[in-house]
Design an enzyme around this catalytic site. Structure first.
Site, short mmCIF file in Angstrom:
data_model
loop_
_atom_site.label_atom_id
_atom_site.label_comp_id
_atom_site.label_asym_id
_atom_site.label_seq_id
_atom_site.Cartn_x
_atom_site.Cartn_y
_atom_site.Cartn_z
N GLU A 209 -5.44 -4.79 10.53
CA GLU A 209 -4.30 -3.81 10.57
C GLU A 209 -4.60 -3.23 11.95
O GLU A 209 -5.47 -2.05 12.23
CB GLU A 209 -4.30 -2.89 9.44
CG GLU A 209 -4.12 -3.56 8.04
CD GLU A 209 -3.62 -2.35 7.02
OE1 GLU A 209 -2.39 -2.72 6.62
OE2 GLU A 209 -3.91 -1.52 7.04
N ASN B 191 0.82 -1.11 0.06
CA ASN B 191 0.05 0.06 0.05
C ASN B 191 0.82 0.98 0.14
O ASN B 191 1.50 1.51 0.99
CB ASN B 191 -1.02 -0.15 1.31
CG ASN B 191 -1.67 1.05 1.55
OD1 ASN B 191 -1.81 2.05 0.43
ND2 ASN B 191 -2.26 1.49 2.52
N SER C 62 3.56 -2.16 10.09
CA SER C 62 4.84 -2.16 10.20
C SER C 62 5.54 -3.56 9.91
O SER C 62 6.52 -4.02 10.52
CB SER C 62 5.25 -1.85 11.76
OG SER C 62 4.99 -0.61 11.95
N GLU D 40 -6.63 4.64 7.53
CA GLU D 40 -6.54 6.24 7.47
C GLU D 40 -7.83 6.80 6.71
O GLU D 40 -8.12 8.00 7.09
CB GLU D 40 -5.23 6.16 6.69
CG GLU D 40 -3.89 6.02 7.19
CD GLU D 40 -2.73 5.64 6.75
OE1 GLU D 40 -2.72 5.45 5.08
OE2 GLU D 40 -1.74 5.12 7.32
N GLY E 276 2.64 2.10 10.64
CA GLY E 276 3.52 3.33 10.54
C GLY E 276 4.21 3.57 11.71
O GLY E 276 4.78 4.70 11.72
N HIS F 175 -9.38 1.27 4.64
CA HIS F 175 -8.17 1.54 5.53
C HIS F 175 -8.26 2.34 6.66
O HIS F 175 -9.15 3.29 6.37
CB HIS F 175 -7.02 1.79 4.56
CG HIS F 175 -5.85 1.77 4.92
ND1 HIS F 175 -5.35 2.86 5.80
CD2 HIS F 175 -4.74 0.99 4.99
CE1 HIS F 175 -4.04 2.52 6.17
NE2 HIS F 175 -3.66 1.44 5.67
N LYS G 70 0.20 4.35 -0.16
CA LYS G 70 -0.49 5.48 0.40
C LYS G 70 -0.28 6.86 -0.84
O LYS G 70 -0.21 6.74 -1.71
CB LYS G 70 -0.30 5.76 1.68
CG LYS G 70 0.03 4.51 2.68
CD LYS G 70 0.17 4.62 3.94
CE LYS G 70 0.10 3.31 4.68
NZ LYS G 70 0.07 3.28 6.33
P1 PGA Z 1 2.96 0.29 7.38
O1 PGA Z 1 1.45 0.42 6.73
O2 PGA Z 1 3.34 -1.08 6.68
O3 PGA Z 1 3.87 1.43 7.12
O4 PGA Z 1 2.75 0.37 8.91
C1 PGA Z 1 0.59 -0.59 6.63
C2 PGA Z 1 -0.72 -0.24 6.14
O5 PGA Z 1 -1.05 1.03 6.48
O6 PGA Z 1 -1.30 -0.68 5.20
#
Ligand code: PGA
Length: 277
Positions: free
Chosen positions: A189, A16, A235, A115, A195, A113, A18
């Site tokens: 997630e 992903n 992560s 976010e 992140g 997601h 983003k």
């Molecule tokens: P990350 O993001 O691997 O940077 O933690 C995962 C995601 O939001 O899909």
């Protein structure tokens, strides 16, 4: 000797991106990926990708979708979208639709997601509208869910997952439930792990995945439960992917930061290969 049965649903590594990687960076990513592909991946991993036991995907920002498709040509790396409206067209400024994606050859999209939930007003209800509409249009959905740090600390993880599943997925017996035949992918997630560099331990992740798998079995039956891939996100890095994928109910990773650079994306695929051999 390969031991594919360890992962009956195969492994799905999805990056992903983003709001990273515009068109020139996307082209650069694939140029480097192509150059390093054969030297970075072992034969068992390459064979597993060829046999579709490992599926690789990147999910760029909309503006880079076509560039990604064009740059990935000939490489076994698919391209998906980050967010799609449930209507096929209409007065929805800033949105894109399923038919628009299909027209350029994209058949997978993320839904809900964290976010989107946190910053852009996605609710369980809009997530459900998106999910059902896209599945009906023949677009594979990667449905994201997970608890916050406060919810985990209050012992509410399962309660939160249950609510997100109950409201996000189609109702058992409804028309939408017919689409839970492997077309739906779920991404667990935990918000606190996204992140942040904090990864759920393989045990924490496996517990949540087991809970989701059991939910699918109870509501939609054995076939839907057995066919649905459940990815872990939060992560994921080349150095922790192996331990996560060794858990029986973790079928892959939805990876943000570590999917942005070709070297690290290749290392994730190689990690996936190790779990199959
Ligand atoms: P990350 O993001 O691997 O940077 O933690 C995962 C995601 O939001 O899909």
């Amino acid at each position: 000797m390969s031991n594919v049965s360890k992962k009956p649903r195969g492994v799905f590594i999805s990056g992903n991106w983003k709001m990273y990687n515009g068109q020139s960076e996307t082209a650069g990513f694939f140029k480097e990926l192509r150059a390093k592909w054969n030297e970075s991946l072992s034969k068992p991993t390459l064979d597993a990708i060829k046999a579709k036991n490992i599926r690789a995907m990147v999910i760029p920002p909309n503006i880079s979708l076509e560039k990604a498709l064009e740059s990935a040509r000939g490489l076994p790396v698919e391209v998906g979208a980050q967010n799609v409206h449930w209507e096929k067209n209409g007065a929805f400024t800033g949105e894109i639709s399923g038919p628009m994606l299909k027209e350029i050859g994209i058949n997978t999209a993320l839904v809900a997601h964290s976010e989107r939930r946190q910053y852009f007003g996605e609710t369980d209800e809009t997530a459900n509208k998106r999910l059902e509409s896209l599945l009906k249009q023949g677009i594979q959905v990667i449905f994201c869910l997970g608890e916050t740090k406060t919810e985990r600390e209050a012992g509410q993880t399962e309660k939160v997952l249950l609510k997100q599943l109950d409201s996000g997925l189609p109702k058992p017996g409804s028309e939408g439930a017919n689409f839970l035949d492997g077309r739906l992918v779920i991404a667990y997630e935990p918000v606190w792990a996204i992140g942040t560099g904090l990864t759920a331990t393989p045990q924490q992740a496996e517990e949540a995945h087991q809970f989701i798998r059991k939910y699918l079995w109870d509501r939609f039956g054995m076939a839907a439960s057995a066919k649905t891939q459940i990815l872990y996100g939060g992560s994921v890095k080349p150095d922790n992917i192996l331990a996560l994928l060794e858990c029986p109910n973790i079928d892959g990773g939805l990876v943000g930061g570590a999917s942005l650079k070709p070297e690290s994306f290749l290392a994730l695929l190689e990690g996936a290969g190790k779990t199959l051999t």
